[in-house]
Motif scaffolding. Sequence first.
Motif, short mmCIF file in Angstrom:
data_model
loop_
_atom_site.label_atom_id
_atom_site.label_comp_id
_atom_site.label_asym_id
_atom_site.label_seq_id
_atom_site.Cartn_x
_atom_site.Cartn_y
_atom_site.Cartn_z
N UNK A 1 20.53 2.56 -2.15
CA UNK A 1 19.73 3.16 -1.07
C UNK A 1 18.89 2.09 -0.37
N UNK A 2 18.44 2.44 0.82
CA UNK A 2 17.54 1.54 1.55
C UNK A 2 16.25 2.29 1.85
N UNK A 3 15.13 1.68 1.57
CA UNK A 3 13.82 2.23 1.94
C UNK A 3 13.21 1.29 2.95
N UNK A 4 12.64 1.83 4.02
CA UNK A 4 12.05 0.92 5.01
C UNK A 4 10.67 1.39 5.45
N UNK A 5 9.90 0.41 5.87
CA UNK A 5 8.53 0.67 6.36
C UNK A 5 8.58 1.64 7.53
N UNK A 6 9.60 1.44 8.36
CA UNK A 6 9.70 2.22 9.58
C UNK A 6 10.06 3.69 9.30
N UNK A 7 11.02 3.88 8.36
CA UNK A 7 11.55 5.24 8.18
C UNK A 7 10.94 6.00 7.01
N UNK A 8 10.46 5.31 6.01
CA UNK A 8 10.09 6.00 4.77
C UNK A 8 8.60 6.08 4.50
N UNK A 9 7.80 5.64 5.43
CA UNK A 9 6.34 5.81 5.39
C UNK A 9 5.73 5.61 4.03
N UNK A 10 5.02 6.65 3.56
CA UNK A 10 4.27 6.59 2.31
C UNK A 10 5.13 6.20 1.10
#
Length: 423
Positions: free
Chosen positions: A144-153
């Motif tokens: 999976x990818x987590x990003x500052x832009x899309x995944x917020x908190x």
Amino acid sequence: MIENPSNWAGNYTYRAAQFHQPETVEQIQELVVHSNKLKALGTRHSFNDIADSPGDLISLEHFNQIVGLDREHQAVTVEAGVRYGQLARWLHNEGYALHNLASLPHISVAGACATATHGSGDKHGNLATAVSALELVTANGDLIVLSREKDGEQFQGAVVGLGGLGVITKLTLDVSPTFEMRQDVYENLPLAELEEHFDELFSSVYSVSLFTDWRNAIFNQVWLKRPVPDNVSIKLDPKLFGATLAKSHLHPIATLSAENCTEQMGVRGPWYERLPHFRMDFTPSSGEELQSEYLVPRRHAFKALQVIDQLREYIAPLLQISEVRSIAADDLWMSPCYKQACIGIHFTWKKDWDGVRNVLPRIEDQLAQFNARPHWAKLFTMSPARLQSLYEKMPDFRQLLEHYDPQGKFRNEFLDKYIFGIS
Ligand SMILES: Cc1cc2nc3c(=O)[nH]c(=O)nc-3n(C[C@H](O)[C@H](O)[C@H](O)COP(=O)(O)OP(=O)(O)OC[C@H]3O[C@@H](n4cnc5c(N)ncnc54)[C@H](O)[C@@H]3O)c2cc1C
């Protein structure tokens, strides 16, 4: 297989049943799916058991490629095992820089960010604050990818993840245009000067470090690191708050040769050869050592240094050197600087765990009034209950770990004890 299953300092031997050095993401996914307990390992620079697992340890040593530079968005993507030294040189050649570096460039990007590793600088958050995206293999083998832009908190919770969310395979970091710096050292700054001048000193340049052996109420060395724009010559005062400009290159431990230290005496050089104290091609630090560090809210800086000074008689005999740095506030849940600027009071100890184990509770007792938090990757004796009470986002972090790893595959003794309160 890793030949010597111990950490960099040799004070901790990993207890994992098996060591793996996968070469592809698919191999990592396979290992994760077939293991009940596992953990990712970086360059093994942590001093406690945070990176261990009772089952499998997965070294990311072969994940050492720089994936790409996005010039438009000023971002670089790297494989998780890349070391800062390698990345920094490459970035500089491409015309870019990172915002800060730790005292040594030998550590992996994933391992450093997972424990909120920091350098110094009033305006600079820890190294994890540069992360804008993470790619990781979670407990069921999904990539999976987590990003500052899309995944917020959720993303803010995942970045300083203590290895608990899964195996990070790639990270994307913010970069800025490259720059040149100089480093200058002053000697013998009286502690008393900091009562009035702490903020003035620490905000005076890009990055400030104070070193002391706590034998007197004096900081033996003040290291100042500042950018030097083209065609600007800087004339330094021979005195700085009672300290004197050094006339030769120095090692933070005065008796050691400065050969393995980055260049001082105002010599201009690229940011990555000035921000770390130790050079990439040399053995960092003095080798035989243990480390502890406490992050204290910035507003208590001088008082915290005063209480440490009162413990000199206990600290000095066990100490190689102590360093004080400043770190900007951030939004990362498990960062000791979450929502508060801090100073780091660091101790490089002699390799005498019995002695160190006895002095740490004294330090922790004295710093408790300031709600000091221990560095995740260094040695501390604070109780799990106390540590948990210091992080307002602890319940959210537990939920995040349970969400990505419901069976606790990535949990080890360290996470059970300090995050979940299970001993
Ligand atoms: C000589 C020396 C100098 C140091 N200087 C500083 C300093 O200036 N500032 C500072 O703040 N700290 C400093 N440290 C501490 C150091 O930065 C931390 O221990 C850091 O975590 C080391 O990174 P590593 O790659 O060795 O991580 P490891 O010790 O290998 O692992 C640390 C954690 O990261 C996790 N991890 C590693 N890779 C991954 C991955 N791919 N996916 C998921 N989790 C992962 C591990 O599971 C573990 O929880 C220093 C340590 C030494 C030995």
